[in-house]
Design an enzyme around this catalytic site. Structure first.
Site, PDB file in Angstrom:
ATOM      1  N   GLU A  49       0.810  -1.227   0.000  1.00  0.00           N
ATOM      2  CA  GLU A  49       0.000   0.000   0.000  1.00  0.00           C
ATOM      3  C   GLU A  49       0.838   1.270   0.000  1.00  0.00           C
ATOM      4  OE1 GLU A  49      -2.858  -0.464   3.183  1.00  0.00           O
ATOM      5  OE2 GLU A  49      -3.641  -2.321   2.348  1.00  0.00           O
ATOM      6  N   GLU A  97      -5.887 -10.614  -1.691  1.00  0.00           N
ATOM      7  CA  GLU A  97      -6.790 -10.443  -0.542  1.00  0.00           C
ATOM      8  C   GLU A  97      -8.247 -10.432  -0.983  1.00  0.00           C
ATOM      9  OE1 GLU A  97      -5.602  -7.121   1.941  1.00  0.00           O
ATOM     10  OE2 GLU A  97      -3.469  -7.498   1.598  1.00  0.00           O
TER      11      GLU A  97
HETATM   12  O1  9MR Z   1      -7.561  -8.295   8.018  1.00  0.00           O
HETATM   13  C1  9MR Z   1      -6.469  -7.783   8.754  1.00  0.00           C
HETATM   14  C2  9MR Z   1      -6.886  -7.486  10.165  1.00  0.00           C
HETATM   15  O2  9MR Z   1      -7.252  -8.676  10.842  1.00  0.00           O
HETATM   16  C3  9MR Z   1      -5.755  -6.806  10.902  1.00  0.00           C
HETATM   17  O3  9MR Z   1      -6.215  -6.389  12.179  1.00  0.00           O
HETATM   18  C4  9MR Z   1      -5.275  -5.590  10.132  1.00  0.00           C
HETATM   19  C5  9MR Z   1      -4.071  -4.947  10.814  1.00  0.00           C
HETATM   20  O4  9MR Z   1      -3.001  -5.835  10.878  1.00  0.00           O
HETATM   21  O5  9MR Z   1      -4.910  -5.955   8.814  1.00  0.00           O
HETATM   22  C6  9MR Z   1      -5.950  -6.542   8.076  1.00  0.00           C
HETATM   23  O6  9MR Z   1      -5.462  -6.919   6.813  1.00  0.00           O
HETATM   24  C7  9MR Z   1      -5.195  -5.878   5.896  1.00  0.00           C
HETATM   25  C8  9MR Z   1      -4.013  -6.300   5.071  1.00  0.00           C
HETATM   26  O7  9MR Z   1      -2.914  -6.581   5.893  1.00  0.00           O
HETATM   27  C9  9MR Z   1      -3.635  -5.235   4.055  1.00  0.00           C
HETATM   28  N1  9MR Z   1      -4.764  -4.882   3.230  1.00  0.00           N
HETATM   29  C10 9MR Z   1      -5.975  -4.544   3.946  1.00  0.00           C
HETATM   30  C11 9MR Z   1      -6.345  -5.661   4.917  1.00  0.00           C
HETATM   31  C12 9MR Z   1      -7.646  -5.351   5.622  1.00  0.00           C
HETATM   32  O8  9MR Z   1      -7.496  -4.224   6.428  1.00  0.00           O
END
Ligand code: 9MR
Length: 399
Positions: free
Chosen positions: A186, A298
């Site tokens: 990102e 994702e």
């Molecule tokens: O789904 C993930 C969530 O459980 C975590 O709390 C969060 C922070 O670590 O990250 C979420 O995953 C993200 C991913 O790492 C990057 N793209 C967006 C995802 C959803 O927020």
């Protein structure tokens, strides 16, 4: 007055079995009538209950096998889902051949304190993958979230040294075991009017107000594991503006010889995302002939098409369906899933497709952007396969 009756074989069976579809009046309760007169029959026409479709249950291995010639099928998971007692563990073993840690291989978990590493959970996840003939994608070495503040302290030179040292530790530990890493996650701005494509973030600031940290991260990862597939990863690549900026940054990295092997498309979509735009994200990279592989990293399909403000300040979000998800929305979702998998399979650069979770029970979208019932995945809350999975796997099924 006697009524003419037409009995089907099914009706006869119901009568014999004492089925309740018919009300026989005047039969003396069906047993004691002995007047010698044929009693009149009053018939309530049997409601014909719709025959529910047989619940779809994929055969063991069906999902991953269906795409074995195309790409791995992955799921984002948390460690507890790997335990035998967890109801997702068998689904994972049966239907998936790739996993990604949903959050347990991010810097704040691996190195909450500078120089102090906790490998407990990441090791267990890598082991789970190996024990079950799965691959594991590493996610993520560098992100502007889930990263302790100490990473951003000091001069750009100090930041660089610390970042390189972290990446070297992590990638070396899982050398030849983690097959692909999201090296930077990102880093592209969402601002369509920005003068350059880069996100303004803690990393941008710590680098000295530039995007040099991207080079540092890729070079350190390559030095630690020459064979690992190194990915840049981002969301909203199905939107033309973001996609254009993504292509610009990737082209620049490749042109300068920064060791990028692959492009990740998160694909957090919603039921009204145009299929063509999602596939255009893949095609935009292929069209540049950079020789890069691509991963869908994702994937999920939210029930709600929210305005941008919902993600910004949680205003204007679509109302919660609660328990009353319209059938039309479930159908839209199934059709989009079906068409996406068909589109991914038709694009040879796509070598991995990961769902961001296993079942609707666990998805991050139940709590983001707001707390609301969502159902973005392929298994429902009770771990029944959804029509979306059937639509992907069964060409004769019309959702
Ligand atoms: O789904 C993930 C969530 O459980 C975590 O709390 C969060 C922070 O670590 O990250 C979420 O995953 C993200 C991913 O790492 C990057 N793209 C967006 C995802 C959803 O927020």
């Amino acid at each position: 007055m006697a009524h003419k009756l037409t009995f089907t074989a099914r009706d006869r069976l119901k009568l014999l079995l004492g089925g309740s579809a018919f009300a026989l009046v005047g039969c003396g309760g069906g047993g004691g009538g002995n007047s010698g007169v044929t009693p009149p029959l009053v018939v309530t026409p049997p409601p014909t209950p719709p025959t529910p479709p047989a619940a779809f249950e994929p055969t063991v291995g069906q999902f991953k096998n269906a795409f074995a010639a195309n790409f791995e099928i992955g799921a984002a998971i948390q460690e507890d889902q790997t335990l035998d007692a967890d109801q997702d563990s068998q689904i994972l073993k049966d239907q998936f051949n790739s996993i990604t840690a949903e959050f347990q291989m991010k810097p704040e978990i691996i190195a909450p304190t500078e120089g102090v590493f906790d490998w407990t959970v990441p090791d267990a996840l890598v082991q789970f993958a190996e024990d079950n003939n799965m691959v594991i994608r590493g996610h993520a070495l560098l992100w502007h979230q889930a990263t302790p503040d100490y990473f951003f302290a000091g001069t750009p030179a100090e930041v660089r040294t610390r970042l390189e040292s972290y990446i070297t530790e992590v990638v070396t530990r899982y050398k030849d075991r983690v097959f692909a890493w999201d090296v930077v996650n990102e880093v592209i701005t969402d601002d369509n009017s920005a003068s350059d494509p880069y996100r303004r973030s803690n990393w941008w600031d710590a680098s000295g107000g530039n995007a040099d940290y991207i080079d540092w991260a890729f070079n350190a990862a390559r030095a630690a594991d020459p064979n690992c597939q190194l990915f840049i990863n981002d969301y909203n690549t199905e939107l033309p503006g973001k996609r254009g900026r993504y292509v610009t940054v990737i082209k620049d990295l490749v042109d300068r010889g920064v060791p990028v092997d692959g492009v990740g498309h998160q694909m957090h979509l919603h039921v009204e995302t145009p299929l063509a735009e999602a596939l255009a994200a893949i095609d935009a990279i292929d069209d540049e002939f950079m020789g890069l592989i691509q991963h869908v990293t994702e994937l999920d399909i939210s029930l709600y098409n929210d305005p941008g403000s919902c993600f910004g300040d949680q205003t204007g979000c679509r109302a919660d369906y609660g328990d009353n998800i319209p059938a039309s929305v479930i159908t839209q979702q199934a059709e989009l899933y079906r068409d996406l998998f068909e589109g991914f399979a038709a694009r040879s650069s796509v070598t991995s497709v990961t769902l961001w979770g296993v079942s609707d029970a666990q998805s991050w979208l139940n709590n983001f952007p707001i707390t609301r019932t969502n159902a973005p995945l392929l298994w429902d809350r009770d771990r029944n396969a959804k029509s979306a999975l059937q639509a992907i796997l069964d060409p004769d099924f019309t959702p």
